[in-house]
Scaffold this motif. Structure first.
Motif, PDB file in Angstrom:
ATOM      1  N   SER A   1       0.838  -1.188   0.000  1.00 15.19           N
ATOM      2  CA  SER A   1       0.000   0.000   0.000  1.00 15.19           C
ATOM      3  C   SER A   1       0.878   1.245   0.000  1.00 15.19           C
ATOM      4  O   SER A   1       2.059   1.188   0.321  1.00 15.19           O
ATOM      5  CB  SER A   1      -0.919   0.007   1.221  1.00 15.19           C
ATOM      6  OG  SER A   1      -0.217   0.446   2.359  1.00 15.19           O
ATOM      7  N   TRP A   2       0.288   2.367  -0.327  1.00  9.74           N
ATOM      8  CA  TRP A   2       1.059   3.616  -0.362  1.00  9.74           C
ATOM      9  C   TRP A   2       1.537   3.988   1.031  1.00  9.74           C
ATOM     10  O   TRP A   2       2.585   4.570   1.198  1.00  9.74           O
ATOM     11  CB  TRP A   2       0.254   4.736  -1.012  1.00  9.74           C
ATOM     12  CG  TRP A   2      -0.937   5.187  -0.234  1.00  9.74           C
ATOM     13  CD1 TRP A   2      -2.199   4.680  -0.314  1.00  9.74           C
ATOM     14  CD2 TRP A   2      -0.986   6.215   0.744  1.00  9.74           C
ATOM     15  NE1 TRP A   2      -3.019   5.318   0.556  1.00  9.74           N
ATOM     16  CE2 TRP A   2      -2.306   6.287   1.220  1.00  9.74           C
ATOM     17  CE3 TRP A   2      -0.061   7.088   1.268  1.00  9.74           C
ATOM     18  CZ2 TRP A   2      -2.707   7.186   2.180  1.00  9.74           C
ATOM     19  CZ3 TRP A   2      -0.465   7.986   2.225  1.00  9.74           C
ATOM     20  CH2 TRP A   2      -1.775   8.026   2.675  1.00  9.74           C
ATOM     21  N   ARG A   3       0.803   3.609   2.059  1.00  2.00           N
ATOM     22  CA  ARG A   3       1.236   3.921   3.429  1.00  2.00           C
ATOM     23  C   ARG A   3       2.488   3.128   3.816  1.00  2.00           C
ATOM     24  O   ARG A   3       3.355   3.633   4.508  1.00  2.00           O
ATOM     25  CB  ARG A   3       0.114   3.628   4.418  1.00  2.00           C
ATOM     26  CG  ARG A   3      -1.037   4.596   4.299  1.00  2.00           C
ATOM     27  CD  ARG A   3      -2.065   4.344   5.389  1.00  2.00           C
ATOM     28  NE  ARG A   3      -3.315   4.995   5.116  1.00  2.00           N
ATOM     29  CZ  ARG A   3      -3.586   6.263   5.387  1.00  2.00           C
ATOM     30  NH1 ARG A   3      -2.680   7.023   5.920  1.00  2.00           N
ATOM     31  NH2 ARG A   3      -4.758   6.778   5.108  1.00  2.00           N
ATOM     32  N   GLU A   4       2.588   1.890   3.361  1.00  2.00           N
ATOM     33  CA  GLU A   4       3.768   1.076   3.647  1.00  2.00           C
ATOM     34  C   GLU A   4       4.980   1.562   2.875  1.00  2.00           C
ATOM     35  O   GLU A   4       6.101   1.423   3.333  1.00  2.00           O
ATOM     36  CB  GLU A   4       3.512  -0.387   3.278  1.00  2.00           C
ATOM     37  CG  GLU A   4       2.452  -1.042   4.120  1.00  2.00           C
ATOM     38  CD  GLU A   4       2.018  -2.385   3.544  1.00  2.00           C
ATOM     39  OE1 GLU A   4       1.548  -3.198   4.331  1.00  2.00           O
ATOM     40  OE2 GLU A   4       2.140  -2.600   2.326  1.00  2.00           O
TER      41      GLU A   4
ATOM     42  N   ARG B   1      -8.168   3.941  -3.161  1.00  2.00           N
ATOM     43  CA  ARG B   1      -9.045   3.006  -2.437  1.00  2.00           C
ATOM     44  C   ARG B   1      -9.229   3.416  -0.989  1.00  2.00           C
ATOM     45  O   ARG B   1     -10.218   3.069  -0.366  1.00  2.00           O
ATOM     46  CB  ARG B   1      -8.480   1.598  -2.481  1.00  2.00           C
ATOM     47  CG  ARG B   1      -8.934   0.790  -3.672  1.00  2.00           C
ATOM     48  CD  ARG B   1      -8.607  -0.684  -3.476  1.00  2.00           C
ATOM     49  NE  ARG B   1      -7.195  -0.944  -3.597  1.00  2.00           N
ATOM     50  CZ  ARG B   1      -6.600  -1.288  -4.740  1.00  2.00           C
ATOM     51  NH1 ARG B   1      -7.284  -1.381  -5.847  1.00  2.00           N
ATOM     52  NH2 ARG B   1      -5.316  -1.536  -4.769  1.00  2.00           N
ATOM     53  N   GLU B   2      -8.276   4.125  -0.436  1.00  2.00           N
ATOM     54  CA  GLU B   2      -8.343   4.463   0.992  1.00  2.00           C
ATOM     55  C   GLU B   2      -9.193   5.666   1.264  1.00  2.00           C
ATOM     56  O   GLU B   2      -9.539   6.454   0.532  1.00  2.00           O
ATOM     57  CB  GLU B   2      -6.930   4.672   1.529  1.00  2.00           C
ATOM     58  CG  GLU B   2      -6.154   3.377   1.399  1.00  2.00           C
ATOM     59  CD  GLU B   2      -4.978   3.311   2.332  1.00  2.00           C
ATOM     60  OE1 GLU B   2      -4.866   4.142   3.226  1.00  2.00           O
ATOM     61  OE2 GLU B   2      -4.186   2.413   2.144  1.00  2.00           O
TER      62      GLU B   2
ATOM     63  N   ASP C   1      -0.312   1.446  -9.882  1.00  2.00           N
ATOM     64  CA  ASP C   1      -0.685   0.587  -8.757  1.00  2.00           C
ATOM     65  C   ASP C   1      -0.701   1.370  -7.446  1.00  2.00           C
ATOM     66  O   ASP C   1      -1.594   1.197  -6.613  1.00  2.00           O
ATOM     67  CB  ASP C   1       0.276  -0.602  -8.646  1.00  2.00           C
ATOM     68  CG  ASP C   1       0.149  -1.575  -9.810  1.00  2.00           C
ATOM     69  OD1 ASP C   1      -0.846  -1.498 -10.571  1.00  2.00           O
ATOM     70  OD2 ASP C   1       1.066  -2.411  -9.963  1.00  2.00           O
ATOM     71  N   PHE C   2       0.277   2.217  -7.264  1.00  2.00           N
ATOM     72  CA  PHE C   2       0.365   3.053  -6.065  1.00  2.00           C
ATOM     73  C   PHE C   2      -0.849   3.971  -5.975  1.00  2.00           C
ATOM     74  O   PHE C   2      -1.471   4.105  -4.921  1.00  2.00           O
ATOM     75  CB  PHE C   2       1.660   3.870  -6.134  1.00  2.00           C
ATOM     76  CG  PHE C   2       1.965   4.663  -4.901  1.00  2.00           C
ATOM     77  CD1 PHE C   2       2.678   4.101  -3.862  1.00  2.00           C
ATOM     78  CD2 PHE C   2       1.556   5.976  -4.789  1.00  2.00           C
ATOM     79  CE1 PHE C   2       2.981   4.833  -2.722  1.00  2.00           C
ATOM     80  CE2 PHE C   2       1.853   6.718  -3.656  1.00  2.00           C
ATOM     81  CZ  PHE C   2       2.564   6.148  -2.617  1.00  2.00           C
TER      82      PHE C   2
ATOM     83  N   ALA D   1      -3.769   3.528  -7.410  1.00  2.00           N
ATOM     84  CA  ALA D   1      -4.968   2.715  -7.160  1.00  2.00           C
ATOM     85  C   ALA D   1      -5.115   2.437  -5.666  1.00  2.00           C
ATOM     86  O   ALA D   1      -6.212   2.546  -5.130  1.00  2.00           O
ATOM     87  CB  ALA D   1      -4.888   1.404  -7.954  1.00  2.00           C
ATOM     88  N   ASP D   2      -4.015   2.107  -5.000  1.00  2.00           N
ATOM     89  CA  ASP D   2      -4.067   1.897  -3.547  1.00  2.00           C
ATOM     90  C   ASP D   2      -4.461   3.163  -2.836  1.00  2.00           C
ATOM     91  O   ASP D   2      -5.274   3.160  -1.912  1.00  2.00           O
ATOM     92  CB  ASP D   2      -2.714   1.420  -3.013  1.00  2.00           C
ATOM     93  CG  ASP D   2      -2.420  -0.026  -3.327  1.00  2.00           C
ATOM     94  OD1 ASP D   2      -3.364  -0.757  -3.704  1.00  2.00           O
ATOM     95  OD2 ASP D   2      -1.257  -0.429  -3.190  1.00  2.00           O
ATOM     96  N   PHE D   3      -3.881   4.274  -3.240  1.00  2.00           N
ATOM     97  CA  PHE D   3      -4.165   5.566  -2.616  1.00  2.00           C
ATOM     98  C   PHE D   3      -5.646   5.939  -2.769  1.00  2.00           C
ATOM     99  O   PHE D   3      -6.276   6.395  -1.827  1.00  2.00           O
ATOM    100  CB  PHE D   3      -3.287   6.654  -3.230  1.00  2.00           C
ATOM    101  CG  PHE D   3      -3.475   8.008  -2.641  1.00  2.00           C
ATOM    102  CD1 PHE D   3      -2.857   8.372  -1.454  1.00  2.00           C
ATOM    103  CD2 PHE D   3      -4.281   8.948  -3.275  1.00  2.00           C
ATOM    104  CE1 PHE D   3      -3.029   9.632  -0.911  1.00  2.00           C
ATOM    105  CE2 PHE D   3      -4.456  10.210  -2.743  1.00  2.00           C
ATOM    106  CZ  PHE D   3      -3.837  10.548  -1.557  1.00  2.00           C
TER     107      PHE D   3
END
Length: 123
Positions: free
Chosen positions: A2-5, A122-123, A115-116, A118-120
């Motif tokens: 995920s972008w946070r990780e 989604r949150e 991909d990054f 897309a994760d961002f």
């Protein structure tokens, strides 16, 4: 991931490209004055525009058109903090010969950014 990780809390300003997040979220925050809705909107626009630019680069009939498409991508990528995409697109923009290897690298960097994002989103 995920972008946070991908963005450690105490990340140094200048990281090796292998360890840098595909999108510099601090840069994006500064560009959008911290407005999270605007960040998401800008990233959605970047996804669409960057994909179009890459297709234009791949389909360009000559170096001038390839350079113009790459130049547009450089600006869009720098605006959102996709600095790896911007760097590779800049190499393509300035190239005077075939860019097959750089195009592969660009597509990989763009995929990581996509991909990054897309994760961002989604949150």
């Amino acid at each position: 991931m995920s972008w946070r990780e991908a963005v450690p809390a105490a990340a140094p300003k200048r990281l090796d490209a292998r360890f840098r997040a595909p999108i510099d979220l601090e840069h994006l925050r500064q560009q959008t004055l911290g407005n999270e809705d605007l960040q998401k909107q800008v990233l959605r626009i970047f996804l669409r525009q960057s994909a179009e630019c890459i297709q234009r680069i791949k389909a360009a009939p000559d170096m001038a058109e390839r350079s113009a498409a790459a130049h547009a991508l450089v600006g869009a990528a720098r605006g959102v903090g996709a600095f790896s995409v911007a760097y590779i697109a800049c190499e393509i923009e300035l190239a005077k010969a075939a860019v097959t290897g750089r195009l592969i690298a660009l597509e990989r960097a763009h995929e990581r950014a996509r991909d990054f994002i897309a994760d961002f989103l989604r949150e």
